[in-house]
Design a protein around this motif. Sequence first.
Motif, PDB file in Angstrom:
ATOM      1  N   GLU A  11       0.740  -1.213   0.032  1.00  0.00           N
ATOM      2  CA  GLU A  11       0.018  -0.084   0.240  1.00  0.00           C
ATOM      3  C   GLU A  11       0.837   1.365  -0.093  1.00  0.00           C
ATOM      4  OE1 GLU A  11      -2.521  -0.423   3.400  1.00  0.00           O
ATOM      5  OE2 GLU A  11      -1.252   0.755   4.579  1.00  0.00           O
ATOM      6  N   ASN A  49       0.719   5.495   1.074  1.00  0.00           N
ATOM      7  CA  ASN A  49      -0.194   6.633   1.682  1.00  0.00           C
ATOM      8  C   ASN A  49       0.259   8.068   1.223  1.00  0.00           C
ATOM      9  OD1 ASN A  49      -1.755   4.975   3.767  1.00  0.00           O
ATOM     10  ND2 ASN A  49       0.673   4.244   3.858  1.00  0.00           N
ATOM     11  N   LYS A  80      -4.721   9.832   2.158  1.00  0.00           N
ATOM     12  CA  LYS A  80      -5.335   8.749   1.477  1.00  0.00           C
ATOM     13  C   LYS A  80      -4.391   7.484   1.345  1.00  0.00           C
ATOM     14  CE  LYS A  80      -6.976  12.211  -2.145  1.00  0.00           C
ATOM     15  NZ  LYS A  80      -6.909  12.661  -3.451  1.00  0.00           N
ATOM     16  N   THR A  81      -5.078   6.419   1.175  1.00  0.00           N
ATOM     17  CA  THR A  81      -4.245   5.104   1.351  1.00  0.00           C
ATOM     18  C   THR A  81      -4.893   4.246   0.217  1.00  0.00           C
ATOM     19  OG1 THR A  81      -4.378   5.014   3.717  1.00  0.00           O
ATOM     20  CG2 THR A  81      -3.871   3.143   2.712  1.00  0.00           C
ATOM     21  N   TYR A  82      -4.011   3.841  -0.917  1.00  0.00           N
ATOM     22  CA  TYR A  82      -3.996   3.199  -1.884  1.00  0.00           C
ATOM     23  C   TYR A  82      -3.535   1.596  -1.384  1.00  0.00           C
ATOM     24  CZ  TYR A  82      -5.571   7.084  -4.716  1.00  0.00           C
ATOM     25  OH  TYR A  82      -6.215   8.122  -5.110  1.00  0.00           O
ATOM     26  N   THR A 142     -10.758   7.020  -9.724  1.00  0.00           N
ATOM     27  CA  THR A 142      -9.954   7.079  -8.286  1.00  0.00           C
ATOM     28  C   THR A 142      -9.077   6.238  -8.541  1.00  0.00           C
ATOM     29  OG1 THR A 142     -12.112   8.039  -7.169  1.00  0.00           O
ATOM     30  CG2 THR A 142     -10.357   7.073  -6.013  1.00  0.00           C
ATOM     31  N   ASN A 143      -9.418   4.914  -8.952  1.00  0.00           N
ATOM     32  CA  ASN A 143      -8.326   3.962  -9.168  1.00  0.00           C
ATOM     33  C   ASN A 143      -7.570   3.667 -10.631  1.00  0.00           C
ATOM     34  OD1 ASN A 143      -9.359   3.348  -6.452  1.00  0.00           O
ATOM     35  ND2 ASN A 143     -10.938   2.080  -7.393  1.00  0.00           N
ATOM     36  N   GLN A 177      -7.966   2.780  -4.061  1.00  0.00           N
ATOM     37  CA  GLN A 177      -7.976   3.483  -2.963  1.00  0.00           C
ATOM     38  C   GLN A 177      -9.152   2.768  -1.801  1.00  0.00           C
ATOM     39  OE1 GLN A 177      -9.406   7.636  -3.561  1.00  0.00           O
ATOM     40  NE2 GLN A 177      -9.339   8.128  -1.620  1.00  0.00           N
TER      41      GLN A 177
END
Length: 440
Positions: free
Chosen positions: A327, A329, A333-335, A351-352, A438
């Motif tokens: 992941e 950050n 925001k965290t993906y 968003t992705n 996300q």
Amino acid sequence: MISAFQEHIRQKSLLDSNSTYLFACSGGVDSMVLATLLHQLNIPFVLAHVNFHLRGEESNGDEEFVKNWAVNHEIPYQVLDADAHQVAENQKISTQMAAREIRYDWFENLRRELGLNGIILAHHEDDQIETIFLNLLRGTGLDGLIGMADRKGHLIRPLLPFSRKQIEEFAKESGIQWREDSSNKKTDYKRNKLRLDALPQLFDTAPDAKKNLLSSLNRLKDSSKAFSTLFENWKSQEIKVDGDFQFLQISAIKNTSGATSLLFYWLRPFGFNSDQAESILEACQTHNPGKVFETGNFRLTIDRDELILSPKTGIFETITIQKNDIEVNWEEKTYELLKLHEKAPIDKSKTNAMLDLEKISFPLEIRSWELGDKFIPLGMKNSKKISDFLIDLKVSVAEKSKIKVLISEGKIAWVIGYRIADWVKLDASTRKTLYIKQKN
């Protein structure tokens, strides 16, 4: 002089016998004449004196003189002992500037504490001329020609129409006593050099030199006020505001008379100076899009057709994504970084992003986009500047400043939140997918 003074304060509505004021009194001839005029016209005031102890016993003598005058005339008084040297050293400013700050801060605090209606200062016509010349020597331009106002906020200067000569003659005729400040005879300071050397020589050039100078300064002052009004009208018509951003079409200044002044007065509140205003106009005239001018907290960007004024945002530190990261950050925001080895339904959310894992190389980087950045948007064959891509999408400048890009080996793979690059899209040959998703 009493009748002329009374008529002046009446016409300008400067003072009111039904109000009480704070009067800044040094003990010099200007102060003592003004104190006498106020007392004779029954205008209530509290006398305030600052002892900076800069002239030893002479300073203490000034304090004693002022106190005695107040007691003899049954006037309430306040005295402040201050160390201007210490303040100057702490703030890295001149002793004169420190003394001014101490004095005015104390006056205002006293005014509020005692519930008084204003602060009366003894500046006169000669002080005004000196101030204007000092402003011109500092390069303040039109603003410097305005000089001191009869009234500005709580500061009131009822002696501005009267010359030093008139004041001294009135003091002698009326038997008014005052204290001489020995430092006024020294030419260590610019104001004293003007007062003692430069201005007397200027006034000696012709019998009516001083009169004509005052007349010219008054006309220039009026012209300055007229310009201020015209500028405000121009600003309301030409400057567009969107949140913290301001915009000005280059066409509005490119061939406009006085464009440098218009730019300077627009940008001055944001920390830009007159030299920068000249450079900005030159960049507009030579069509130099992408050029950026900055102050401590603001940035002016020259776009293709407009100037964009924006607050500086914190510098975004580039984020590196390693091959085994799960992941990432940034900005709260965290993906998730999911590596898929089987075909999955394509996520079309902006968003992705779903990228062909075998077409990219680690480490990946996330950074702010920059002017000049290009990529081939998904579905297109030719590269496009990100700036143009965002314009086509009608993205506001406020949003543009927040946009980040994903980089693989120097190539843009994703304008995050908008579109992936065509070269990393999933196709029939895709075997592995990097799914950047996300978290909710």
